[in-house]
Design a protein around this motif. Structure first.
Motif, PDB file in Angstrom:
ATOM      1  N   ALA A 250      13.202 -16.265  -1.534  1.00 46.44           N
ATOM      2  CA  ALA A 250      12.075 -15.332  -1.495  1.00 46.44           C
ATOM      3  C   ALA A 250      12.329 -14.130  -0.598  1.00 46.44           C
ATOM      4  O   ALA A 250      11.629 -13.115  -0.707  1.00 46.44           O
ATOM      5  CB  ALA A 250      10.814 -16.059  -1.018  1.00 46.44           C
ATOM      6  N   TYR A 253      12.475 -10.752  -2.131  1.00 45.89           N
ATOM      7  CA  TYR A 253      11.182 -10.342  -2.684  1.00 45.89           C
ATOM      8  C   TYR A 253      10.335  -9.644  -1.615  1.00 45.89           C
ATOM      9  O   TYR A 253       9.707  -8.614  -1.882  1.00 45.89           O
ATOM     10  CB  TYR A 253      10.460 -11.563  -3.241  1.00 45.89           C
ATOM     11  CG  TYR A 253       9.280 -11.226  -4.122  1.00 45.89           C
ATOM     12  CD1 TYR A 253       9.472 -10.567  -5.339  1.00 45.89           C
ATOM     13  CD2 TYR A 253       7.992 -11.563  -3.751  1.00 45.89           C
ATOM     14  CE1 TYR A 253       8.398 -10.264  -6.152  1.00 45.89           C
ATOM     15  CE2 TYR A 253       6.916 -11.270  -4.562  1.00 45.89           C
ATOM     16  CZ  TYR A 253       7.122 -10.617  -5.764  1.00 45.89           C
ATOM     17  OH  TYR A 253       6.051 -10.313  -6.572  1.00 45.89           O
ATOM     18  N   ASP A 256      11.998  -6.292  -0.797  1.00 42.83           N
ATOM     19  CA  ASP A 256      11.712  -5.308  -1.845  1.00 42.83           C
ATOM     20  C   ASP A 256      10.366  -4.637  -1.609  1.00 42.83           C
ATOM     21  O   ASP A 256      10.221  -3.423  -1.788  1.00 42.83           O
ATOM     22  CB  ASP A 256      11.739  -5.996  -3.209  1.00 42.83           C
ATOM     23  CG  ASP A 256      11.367  -5.068  -4.348  1.00 42.83           C
ATOM     24  OD1 ASP A 256      12.260  -4.383  -4.865  1.00 42.83           O
ATOM     25  OD2 ASP A 256      10.175  -5.016  -4.720  1.00 42.83           O
ATOM     26  N   ILE A 297       4.000 -17.747  -1.211  1.00 44.31           N
ATOM     27  CA  ILE A 297       4.981 -16.944  -1.951  1.00 44.31           C
ATOM     28  C   ILE A 297       6.393 -17.297  -1.490  1.00 44.31           C
ATOM     29  O   ILE A 297       7.316 -17.427  -2.296  1.00 44.31           O
ATOM     30  CB  ILE A 297       4.695 -15.442  -1.761  1.00 44.31           C
ATOM     31  CG1 ILE A 297       3.364 -15.055  -2.415  1.00 44.31           C
ATOM     32  CG2 ILE A 297       5.831 -14.598  -2.359  1.00 44.31           C
ATOM     33  CD1 ILE A 297       2.943 -13.624  -2.150  1.00 44.31           C
ATOM     34  N   GLY A 302       9.490 -16.736  -4.121  1.00 39.47           N
ATOM     35  CA  GLY A 302       9.243 -15.355  -4.501  1.00 39.47           C
ATOM     36  C   GLY A 302       9.070 -15.211  -6.001  1.00 39.47           C
ATOM     37  O   GLY A 302       8.628 -16.131  -6.693  1.00 39.47           O
ATOM     38  N   ASP A 303       9.440 -14.048  -6.510  1.00 43.16           N
ATOM     39  CA  ASP A 303       9.284 -13.774  -7.928  1.00 43.16           C
ATOM     40  C   ASP A 303      10.298 -12.705  -8.317  1.00 43.16           C
ATOM     41  O   ASP A 303      11.047 -12.219  -7.460  1.00 43.16           O
ATOM     42  CB  ASP A 303       7.856 -13.293  -8.225  1.00 43.16           C
ATOM     43  CG  ASP A 303       7.516 -13.340  -9.702  1.00 43.16           C
ATOM     44  OD1 ASP A 303       7.953 -14.281 -10.384  1.00 43.16           O
ATOM     45  OD2 ASP A 303       6.823 -12.428 -10.176  1.00 43.16           O
ATOM     46  N   TYR A 304      10.346 -12.346  -9.592  1.00 41.52           N
ATOM     47  CA  TYR A 304      11.280 -11.319 -10.042  1.00 41.52           C
ATOM     48  C   TYR A 304      10.576 -10.017 -10.392  1.00 41.52           C
ATOM     49  O   TYR A 304      11.227  -9.033 -10.744  1.00 41.52           O
ATOM     50  CB  TYR A 304      12.071 -11.812 -11.257  1.00 41.52           C
ATOM     51  CG  TYR A 304      11.215 -12.176 -12.446  1.00 41.52           C
ATOM     52  CD1 TYR A 304      10.992 -11.271 -13.478  1.00 41.52           C
ATOM     53  CD2 TYR A 304      10.641 -13.433 -12.534  1.00 41.52           C
ATOM     54  CE1 TYR A 304      10.206 -11.613 -14.558  1.00 41.52           C
ATOM     55  CE2 TYR A 304       9.854 -13.784 -13.612  1.00 41.52           C
ATOM     56  CZ  TYR A 304       9.645 -12.871 -14.623  1.00 41.52           C
ATOM     57  OH  TYR A 304       8.857 -13.218 -15.692  1.00 41.52           O
ATOM     58  N   GLY A 306       8.660  -7.196  -8.766  1.00 40.15           N
ATOM     59  CA  GLY A 306       8.343  -6.663  -7.452  1.00 40.15           C
ATOM     60  C   GLY A 306       6.904  -6.250  -7.315  1.00 40.15           C
ATOM     61  O   GLY A 306       6.395  -5.432  -8.076  1.00 40.15           O
ATOM     62  N   MET A 363      13.806  -5.364  -9.437  1.00 39.90           N
ATOM     63  CA  MET A 363      12.519  -6.029  -9.513  1.00 39.90           C
ATOM     64  C   MET A 363      11.393  -5.153 -10.067  1.00 39.90           C
ATOM     65  O   MET A 363      10.254  -5.579 -10.099  1.00 39.90           O
ATOM     66  CB  MET A 363      12.119  -6.561  -8.133  1.00 39.90           C
ATOM     67  CG  MET A 363      12.991  -7.691  -7.638  1.00 39.90           C
ATOM     68  SD  MET A 363      12.377  -8.403  -6.095  1.00 39.90           S
ATOM     69  CE  MET A 363      13.624  -9.644  -5.784  1.00 39.90           C
ATOM     70  N   TYR A 443      17.813 -17.203  -9.830  1.00 41.54           N
ATOM     71  CA  TYR A 443      17.148 -15.966  -9.448  1.00 41.54           C
ATOM     72  C   TYR A 443      15.658 -16.252  -9.327  1.00 41.54           C
ATOM     73  O   TYR A 443      15.102 -16.988 -10.140  1.00 41.54           O
ATOM     74  CB  TYR A 443      17.406 -14.898 -10.514  1.00 41.54           C
ATOM     75  CG  TYR A 443      17.029 -13.507 -10.099  1.00 41.54           C
ATOM     76  CD1 TYR A 443      17.837 -12.782  -9.229  1.00 41.54           C
ATOM     77  CD2 TYR A 443      15.872 -12.908 -10.577  1.00 41.54           C
ATOM     78  CE1 TYR A 443      17.497 -11.493  -8.856  1.00 41.54           C
ATOM     79  CE2 TYR A 443      15.534 -11.627 -10.216  1.00 41.54           C
ATOM     80  CZ  TYR A 443      16.340 -10.918  -9.348  1.00 41.54           C
ATOM     81  OH  TYR A 443      15.988  -9.644  -8.972  1.00 41.54           O
ATOM     82  N   PRO A 444      14.969 -15.707  -8.317  1.00 40.30           N
ATOM     83  CA  PRO A 444      13.529 -15.978  -8.149  1.00 40.30           C
ATOM     84  C   PRO A 444      12.738 -15.724  -9.430  1.00 40.30           C
ATOM     85  O   PRO A 444      12.842 -14.659 -10.036  1.00 40.30           O
ATOM     86  CB  PRO A 444      13.127 -14.996  -7.041  1.00 40.30           C
ATOM     87  CG  PRO A 444      14.371 -14.803  -6.246  1.00 40.30           C
ATOM     88  CD  PRO A 444      15.494 -14.840  -7.248  1.00 40.30           C
ATOM     89  N   GLY A 445      11.957 -16.727  -9.833  1.00 45.52           N
ATOM     90  CA  GLY A 445      11.155 -16.607 -11.033  1.00 45.52           C
ATOM     91  C   GLY A 445      11.909 -16.950 -12.309  1.00 45.52           C
ATOM     92  O   GLY A 445      11.298 -17.129 -13.357  1.00 45.52           O
TER      93      GLY A 445
END
Length: 545
Positions: A250, A253, A256, A297, A302-304, A306, A363, A443-445
């Motif tokens: 994360a 993320y 970013d 989070i 995290g996530d992909y 942004g 992202m 990769y996140p997400g």
């Protein structure tokens, strides 16, 4: 009584001036929204579900398989209802999101602690990439923004003595949780504080208002989909990563957000710190919610996209500051406004170009989706055929593909239509793969699953040909839940066993290599975190049948 018949002209004048400012600020935000609006790739996952429902297949991803691929039940229901009236999912999503965005802005501007505070709040919203990008992304964000603004407004105006608004605060919290389940961490401290402080009669009403939306949806989800949670939760949280690995994943993320959206990062941090340091029982629960959600989070890796997961806490932070800080033109307003403008203009968001970044930003979905799905984009086509994934989906429909494996499934799946079964290695739309551990590193997400031996043969033939015995049993139970009659006794037993831990036990017993990702007919060429089926080609689409 006298005041009812003899209105104060000065009061009427102030009301008109206030309404004018609110309308003006809403108009500015509406201009920014329409100018930059673009639907994200992931929204088409929900679009496919709605399209299937409108054509009689039910709210499912693949026709005949009851799998909840969307993470936002309340948003999906709203979009389904309005799309059934309009007949156009894409245009409806953008128009509905615009209306919800203006409701959010009006609530904050109308209840701000002063005119200069309202002006600053709207400037901060305009220069927040997270807010502007995801208000129009056709995901749950616009709905969450309106609900969290309503929550903060009603919470700040809640009076313990009268108990008024208690149930409204609780209802906003309950609807937020049904909008996205993990918002429970964001609003949980407020609900707990409300139940502690409300009078006994109001407490039970508030508890009912908070719990009823989730209870009703959970009952439907358990019976129809066979689970209390969306399948995307299994796909993204059941990834086999340790807590340390999740926080490490994360970190980019959060970095970013700080690099590309300093306004959002600073506002969230300032509201959280200010709220925790204050002794006010009204503000501290909101600040605790911000902290808990940030920790979530991190724990989720995290996530992909942004900014997506930060937009709702950002709106909560803006509302917290707008309703509790009074800015004055001769004192602190200039500093707040100058800092916001300086940080916002640094990246040129809104001011120079609809596309936010000259440099490559992995992202940012908005930067590369706008030409294909932008509301005002001259290059957008009605059928999205100018987007490669959209063109692939149309070809699959025209050529009558039956089973296809693909990682980027949103726009492809929407254009392919209900007759194409899409196998998703990222497991968002696959109730069996989502219960298996993902490859490492991921990769996140994007937590990709390898295909167990015999799985693709199983999918194409309709017969269970999995080699591992534990996975054969797990697949049978998942398939029973997805395809059997809703009240079939065997299905109900399978729902019970999988929701009480048997899925984890069977997955743990299986002989399964999470890193053995491959594309049928192709040699594995990459172990990159973002690879798909062992390839680095984002256009990779494998026709299986």
């Amino acid at each position: 009584m006298r005041a009812l018949f003899h209105a104060d002209p000065n009061e009427q004048s102030r009301t008109l001036v206030g309404a004018f400012w609110v309308l003006l600020l809403c108009a500015v935000v509406a201009w920014a929204y329409v100018r930059t609006a673009a639907v994200t790739e992931d929204a088409f996952i929900t679009f496919r579900v709605i399209d299937n429902a409108l054509h009689g297949y039910g709210p499912v991803w693949n026709a005949g398989e009851r799998v909840q691929v969307y993470t936002h039940p309340l948003w999906a229901l709203l979009l389904l209802a309005f799309s059934a009236i309009t007949g156009n999912i894409f245009q409806t999503a953008l128009a509905l999101s615009l209306a919800l965005t203006l409701i959010c802005v009006a609530l904050i501007a109308r209840h701000a602690a002063g005119r200069w505070t309202a002006i600053w709040a709207i400037l901060a919203l305009l220069f927040s990439e997270a807010f502007v990008e995801y208000s129009s992304a056709a995901l749950e964000n616009a709905l969450a923004h309106a609900l969290v603004a309503a929550l903060v407004v009603t919470w700040v105006h809640f009076r313990v003595e009268t108990g008024r608004r208690a149930w409204v605060v609780a209802l906003c919290a309950g609807l937020l949780v049904v909008t996205r389940h993990d918002f429970a961490l964001l609003v949980g401290p407020v609900v707990i504080s409300l139940l502690i402080r409300a009078k006994r009669s109001e407490r039970w009403l508030a508890l009912l208002a908070a719990a009823l939306p989730l209870v009703v949806w959970s009952a439907f989800s358990l019976v129809y989909y066979g689970s209390l949670w969306p399948n995307s939760a299994y796909a993204k949280l059941n990834n086999g990563l340790s807590m340390a690995e999740s926080f490490s994943a994360a970190e980019p993320y959060f970095r970013d957000l700080i690099k590309y959206d300093a306004v959002s990062a600073l506002v969230i941090a300032a509201a959280a710190i200010r709220g925790l340091l204050q002794s006010s029982w009204r503000v501290r629960p909101l600040a605790f919610g911000l902290v808990l959600y940030a920790l979530y989070i991190g724990s989720a890796g995290g996530d992909y996209m942004g900014g997506r997961l930060f937009s709702t806490p950002f709106v909560m932070a803006i509302a917290m500051l707008a309703l509790n800080v009074r800015l004055r033109w001769w004192w602190n307003a200039p500093a707040w406004i100058v800092v916001t403008l300086a940080l916002g203009l640094h990246r040129g968001w809104i001011v120079k170009d609809v596309h936010p970044h000259a440099e490559l930003r992995m992202m940012s979905q908005h930067a590369w989706m706008y030409p294909f799905t932008g509301w005002l984009a001259e290059t957008r086509r009605a059928d999205f055929s100018n987007m490669p994934w959209g063109e692939q989906g149309l070809r699959a429909r025209a050529e009558r593909h039956q089973v296809v494996a693909k990682c980027a499934v949103g726009l492809y799946g929407f254009n392919a239509g209900p007759t194409v079964r899409v196998v998703d290695p990222l497991a968002i739309g696959d109730g069996f793969l989502s219960r298996l551990p993902s490859k490492k590193p991921s990769y996140p997400g994007h937590f990709e699953r390898a295909f167990p031996d015999g799985y693709l043969d199983t999918v194409t033939s309709g017969q269970n040909q999995l080699h591992d015995q534990s996975l054969r049993i797990l697949y049978e139970k998942v398939r029973l839940i997805e395809t059997a009659s809703l009240l079939d006794p065997a299905r109900l037993r399978a729902i019970w066993t999988l929701n009480t831990g048997e899925d984890k036990r069977l997955a743990a017993q299986a002989v399964y290599d999470p890193n053995a990702t491959f594309a049928p007919g192709l040699a594995k060429t990459s172990t990159d975190r973002l690879s798909c089926m062992g390839q680095l080609d984002p256009m990779l689409t494998v026709r299986l049948k």
